[in-house]
Scaffold this active site. Structure first.
Site, short mmCIF file in Angstrom:
data_model
loop_
_atom_site.label_atom_id
_atom_site.label_comp_id
_atom_site.label_asym_id
_atom_site.label_seq_id
_atom_site.Cartn_x
_atom_site.Cartn_y
_atom_site.Cartn_z
N LYS A 1 43.94 37.28 44.05
CA LYS A 1 45.41 37.19 44.00
C LYS A 1 45.84 35.76 43.69
CE LYS A 1 46.14 40.97 47.30
NZ LYS A 1 46.54 41.32 48.69
N SER B 1 42.42 38.55 55.75
CA SER B 1 42.11 37.21 55.26
C SER B 1 43.39 36.44 54.97
CB SER B 1 41.28 37.28 53.98
OG SER B 1 42.05 37.87 52.94
N ALA C 1 46.85 36.70 50.85
CA ALA C 1 46.21 37.37 51.98
C ALA C 1 45.83 38.79 51.59
CB ALA C 1 47.16 37.39 53.18
N ASP C 2 44.92 39.37 52.36
CA ASP C 2 44.59 40.77 52.15
C ASP C 2 44.13 41.36 53.48
OD1 ASP C 2 44.36 42.78 49.81
OD2 ASP C 2 42.59 43.16 51.05
N THR C 3 44.31 42.66 53.61
CA THR C 3 43.96 43.35 54.86
C THR C 3 43.31 44.69 54.54
OG1 THR C 3 45.96 42.40 55.86
CG2 THR C 3 44.89 44.16 57.09
#
Length: 199
Positions: A58, A121, A84-86
């Protein structure tokens, strides 16, 4: 931007309402730019590696977009890009965003009387230096029994269909081990630590 620290700007690389809310609660002002990436093309076996790789992808996409618009001003304040990522891990399986309302319902119903891990993250990129500071956190969510009709007609545009703050989900959350902001998509503690490291 914290009121007593006007020396840097923040770009949030996410369209997530929860992430916007969390960053606002932390006292920062920010602009939003979203990354157009094919998340399904990025695969990792470990959830921790996957969320870190997605946050980096991203950031790469947004930086390319910014470069296409022209160089940063010489005297511009330091700009930090936060991506961020989840993902949700349930019974050892990584769950990303459900692909349909049917899958969202199956995901949510599956949590009934059980628990799931959320791995998230955060990556902070200093656009002036190009340096990146990242990390991940996890939390466990324990559920009460969830009735069949709870998720009718609701599409959850979140990892694993698990939207903690949703009024239909919240009454069935028994306990959260770890921080609720990690579950919602942006760990405040980790984000604050990475911002300080990036400056």
């Amino acid at each position: 931007m914290v009121t007593n620290t006007p020396s840097f700007k923040i770009i949030l690389g996410s369209s997530s309402k929860a992430r916007k809310q969390i960053l606002s609660e932390m006292g920062y002002e920010f602009t939003i730019l979203t990354a157009d990436i094919d998340e399904q093309s990025i695969r990792r076996e470990k959830p921790e590696d996957l969320v870190v790789a997605l946050a980096e992808a991203k950031a790469d996409a947004i930086i390319q977009r910014l470069l296409a618009e022209g160089p940063l001003e010489e005297d511009a304040p330091t700009t930090l890009l936060i991506t961020a990522d989840t993902v949700v891990v349930y019974q050892g399986i990584i769950r990303e965003k459900p692909t349909s309302e049917k899958e969202a319902r199956e995901f949510v119903k599956g949590y009934s009387g059980s628990h799931a891990a959320v791995v998230g993250s955060v990556l902070v990129t200093n656009l002036a230096t190009g340096k990146r500071y990242g990390g991940w956190e996890s939390a466990e969510v324990y559920f009460l029994e969830i009735p069949d009709e709870i998720d009718e007609g609701v599409t959850f545009n979140v990892a694993g269909g698990l939207m903690l703050e949703h009024p239909l989900t919240l009454p069935f959350v028994d306990a959260v081990v770890g921080s609720t902001d990690t579950v919602m998509g942006l760990s405040k503690e980790l984000t604050e630590k990475l911002i300080l490291e990036a400056l």
